[in-house]
Design an enzyme around this catalytic site. Structure first.
Site, PDB file in Angstrom:
ATOM      1  N   HIS A   1      -5.497  10.193  10.510  1.00  0.00           N
ATOM      2  CA  HIS A   1      -6.352  10.051  10.323  1.00  0.00           C
ATOM      3  C   HIS A   1      -7.313   9.322  10.981  1.00  0.00           C
ATOM      4  O   HIS A   1      -7.506   8.663  12.125  1.00  0.00           O
ATOM      5  CB  HIS A   1      -6.333   9.267   9.342  1.00  0.00           C
TER       6      HIS A   1
ATOM      7  N   HIS B   1      -9.777  22.973  21.026  1.00  0.00           N
ATOM      8  CA  HIS B   1      -8.856  23.260  21.139  1.00  0.00           C
ATOM      9  C   HIS B   1      -7.795  22.723  21.383  1.00  0.00           C
ATOM     10  O   HIS B   1      -7.212  22.066  21.686  1.00  0.00           O
ATOM     11  CB  HIS B   1      -9.043  25.160  22.220  1.00  0.00           C
TER      12      HIS B   1
END
Length: 211
Positions: free
Chosen positions: A139, A148
């Site tokens: 979160h 990436h």
């Protein structure tokens, strides 16, 4: 999640006729996208990838197709995405049907979220990022453009990762860490301290790689 758009209904061309492109094509088909084929800078040497043809860039306009850039290198992916956007082409995101993305997460354009990846509440994934198979983004994280995440990477809550950084296969990042731009976190590394721009970090705990 990103809002639905007219681009989501268009047939899809995938830029990048390699392994990552095939992975994206499979994921796109699994969520009901029609894949027309691949575009590639080596088009004169390639005719077929998997069951799909390698086609001329003119197909983008002729078929009014959307495009996804399936290029693993972060800098190259940014360059190609920028060129396509400047030409007013539609970049779409592909989220594998087995991934779980919180309704409160925000996903940019040209993002790939792989099988069994998890993106939880209030996370933000900017344009052109890759969240590979089984990666976890907790979160309130923010992955800037063209980041990436490798397969199985685990990113703790409230982590900020700068543009074009790579977090390798199986690496983990402690909550509330800041990783700068164009960093490389090695496979299996554990990041427990903030990382400045351009650094390569390896090992557990993570340490800068000395040349």
């Amino acid at each position: 999640m990103s809002a639905d758009s007219a681009a989501d209904a268009k047939p899809l061309l995938i830029y990048g006729a390699g392994g990552h492109g095939l992975v994206v094509a499979d994921a796109a088909v699994a969520v009901g996208r029609k894949v027309l084929g691949f575009l590639d800078d080596q088009q004169d040497k390639l005719t077929q990838i998997g069951k799909w043809p390698v086609v001329d860039a003119s197909v983008l306009d002729r078929e009014q197709a959307a495009v996804f850039v399936a290029v693993g290198d972060n800098t190259d992916r940014q360059r190609i995405c920028t060129k396509l956007l400047q030409a007013n082409h539609d970049l779409v995101s592909i989220v594998h049907r087995t991934a779980w993305v919180s309704p409160s997460a925000v996903i940019g354009r040209g993002v790939y979220v792989g099988p069994n990846a998890v993106i939880t509440a209030e996370a933000r994934i900017d344009d052109g990022a890759i969240v590979n198979s089984g990666a976890i983004v907790e979160h309130h994280c923010h992955l800037e453009a063209f980041v990436h995440l490798g397969t199985g990477a685990a990113i703790g809550a409230e982590v900020h990762i700068g543009t074009r950084s790579l977090v390798g296969v199986g690496a983990s990042v402690r909550p509330r860490i800041k990783i700068g731009q164009a960093c490389t976190i090695g496979a299996g590394a554990t990041v427990v301290k903030d990382i400045p721009d351009g650094l390569t970090v390896v090992g557990t705990p993570g340490r800068p790689l000395r040349g």
